[in-house]
Design a protein around this motif. Structure first.
Motif, short mmCIF file in Angstrom:
data_model
loop_
_atom_site.label_atom_id
_atom_site.label_comp_id
_atom_site.label_asym_id
_atom_site.label_seq_id
_atom_site.Cartn_x
_atom_site.Cartn_y
_atom_site.Cartn_z
N PRO A 1 0.76 -0.89 0.02
CA PRO A 1 -0.19 0.26 -0.30
C PRO A 1 0.44 1.03 -0.09
N LEU A 2 0.51 2.46 -0.99
CA LEU A 2 0.74 3.47 -1.17
C LEU A 2 1.69 3.71 0.45
N PHE A 3 0.51 4.20 1.21
CA PHE A 3 0.65 4.75 2.56
C PHE A 3 1.18 3.94 3.74
N GLN A 4 1.64 2.69 3.68
CA GLN A 4 2.16 1.50 4.47
C GLN A 4 3.40 1.83 5.39
N ASN A 5 4.06 3.04 5.32
CA ASN A 5 5.07 3.80 6.11
C ASN A 5 4.48 4.83 7.09
N ALA A 6 3.85 5.17 7.07
CA ALA A 6 3.05 6.33 7.72
C ALA A 6 3.40 6.35 9.01
N VAL A 7 3.76 7.06 9.72
CA VAL A 7 4.05 6.93 11.24
C VAL A 7 3.81 8.58 11.53
N GLY B 1 -16.96 7.29 9.57
CA GLY B 1 -15.61 6.24 8.38
C GLY B 1 -14.48 6.79 8.46
N LYS B 2 -14.06 8.06 8.92
CA LYS B 2 -12.22 8.82 8.67
C LYS B 2 -11.54 7.99 9.15
N SER B 3 -11.37 8.14 9.82
CA SER B 3 -10.15 7.08 10.50
C SER B 3 -9.95 5.80 10.06
N SER B 4 -11.20 4.89 9.87
CA SER B 4 -11.24 3.74 9.26
C SER B 4 -10.53 3.73 8.32
N ALA B 5 -11.17 4.61 7.01
CA ALA B 5 -10.64 4.74 5.82
C ALA B 5 -8.98 5.13 6.21
N LEU B 6 -8.24 6.01 6.52
CA LEU B 6 -6.90 5.87 6.79
C LEU B 6 -6.30 4.93 7.37
N ASN B 7 -6.82 4.20 8.69
CA ASN B 7 -6.02 2.82 8.96
C ASN B 7 -6.62 1.77 7.19
N THR B 8 -7.06 1.98 6.48
CA THR B 8 -7.66 1.29 5.54
C THR B 8 -6.17 1.07 4.06
N LEU B 9 -6.20 2.15 4.59
CA LEU B 9 -5.45 2.69 3.37
C LEU B 9 -3.67 2.81 3.42
N ALA B 10 -3.47 2.80 4.88
CA ALA B 10 -2.36 2.97 5.47
C ALA B 10 -2.15 1.00 6.15
N LEU C 1 -17.43 5.23 -4.35
CA LEU C 1 -17.67 4.03 -3.42
C LEU C 1 -16.22 3.89 -2.22
N PHE C 2 -16.41 3.77 -0.87
CA PHE C 2 -15.38 3.19 -0.64
C PHE C 2 -15.54 2.38 0.82
N SER C 3 -15.72 1.64 0.74
CA SER C 3 -15.59 -0.36 1.96
C SER C 3 -14.50 -0.07 2.66
N SER C 4 -13.98 0.35 4.33
CA SER C 4 -13.33 -0.07 4.99
C SER C 4 -13.13 -1.72 5.13
N LEU C 5 -14.37 -1.63 5.51
CA LEU C 5 -14.64 -3.46 5.58
C LEU C 5 -14.32 -3.97 4.87
N LYS C 6 -14.75 -4.17 3.36
CA LYS C 6 -14.38 -5.20 2.45
C LYS C 6 -12.93 -4.62 1.86
N LYS C 7 -12.79 -3.98 2.37
CA LYS C 7 -11.51 -3.11 1.45
C LYS C 7 -11.42 -2.99 0.21
N GLN C 8 -13.09 -1.71 -0.40
CA GLN C 8 -12.91 -2.41 -1.44
C GLN C 8 -13.39 -0.32 -1.86
N GLY C 9 -12.07 -0.24 -3.13
CA GLY C 9 -12.19 0.89 -4.05
C GLY C 9 -10.47 1.90 -3.25
N GLU D 1 -7.29 0.39 -4.38
CA GLU D 1 -6.57 1.16 -5.15
C GLU D 1 -6.65 2.24 -5.35
N GLU D 2 -7.87 2.54 -6.06
CA GLU D 2 -8.84 4.17 -6.64
C GLU D 2 -8.16 5.09 -5.64
N ALA D 3 -8.26 5.20 -4.60
CA ALA D 3 -8.13 6.10 -4.19
C ALA D 3 -6.73 6.53 -3.82
N GLU D 4 -5.85 5.34 -3.87
CA GLU D 4 -4.36 5.80 -3.39
C GLU D 4 -3.78 6.05 -4.89
#
Length: 216
Positions: free
Chosen positions: A2-8, A36-45, A180-188, A190-193
């Motif tokens: 993931p593009l943001f995996q190294n976020a600290v 779902g903002k924090s969940s989205a951040l966690n999913t992207l990272a 559209l985005f779903s943190s639970l299903k990890k949908q969207g 790559e599109e957001a990245e």
């Protein structure tokens, strides 16, 4: 990876004076409490606890900066619209957020997170009113899309896209996108990245055909 995996975690700020020196590039995440903002951040990272997630809305009380290295930052803004927040604190964050969104020189784009079941609340519109006149891009994440059927979520997507274009599209010269985005299903993810990555790393070659189409 993931593009943001190294976020600290980098720093938190309560007042504008506490913000770090504006260097590099920032992308801010904003949204109504419990959207779902924090969940989205966690999913992207790809990180379970990068941003604090709570079933109790209104818990994000600070502007939190997360470093990606090379002076690139994800910025988690306080959730807004929680009724139990004291009036003095609500006014403080109204001033702080409006100033940050309209005047921060290193802010390169805004990710506005909305629950797809309750999009474009009056406070969501207020955030767009503060940010869009800057001419910088905005990307809307319609989260919790797994809570709606495919046809229902598609209808919401088109309705929100239409209002974005008609009300704020002229500010961004077409650089206003939505998905559209779903943190639970990890949908969207790559599109957001692709969208956010292009803002953070404009020097990198991005495949424009894979970036979501603007609202035009």
């Amino acid at each position: 990876m993931p593009l943001f995996q190294n976020a600290v975690f980098h720093i938190s700020a309560h007042h504008l004076r506490d913000l770090p020196t504006p260097l590099g590039i920032e992308v801010a995440f904003a949204g109504r409490s419990n959207a779902g903002k924090s969940s989205a951040l966690n999913t992207l990272a790809n990180h379970n606890r990068l941003a604090y997630v709570s079933k109790q809305p209104g818990r994000t009380q600070l502007i939190n900066f997360f470093s990606l290295g090379n002076e690139r930052f994800l910025v988690d803004l306080p959730g807004y619209g929680y009724a139990k927040v004291p009036e003095a604190l609500r006014k403080h964050w109204q001033m702080t957020l409006s100033t940050y969104l309209s005047q921060r020189p290193t802010l390169n784009g805004l990710v506005l997170v909305m629950d797809c079941r309750h999009p474009l609340t009056p406070l969501d519109r207020q955030m767009l009113d503060w940010f869009c006149p800057s001419g910088r891009p905005v990307h809307v994440l319609l989260t919790k899309s797994d809570k709606l059927s495919r046809s229902a979520s598609g209808i919401v997507l088109q309705q929100v896209k239409k209002e974005l274009l008609e009300t704020w599209g002229h500010y961004s010269n077409g650089n206003c996108t939505i998905q559209l985005f779903s943190s639970l299903k990890k949908q969207g993810v790559e599109e957001a990245e692709k969208v956010i990555g292009a803002w953070l790393f404009p020097e990198s070659a991005m495949d424009e055909e894979q970036i979501p189409h603007p609202v035009a």
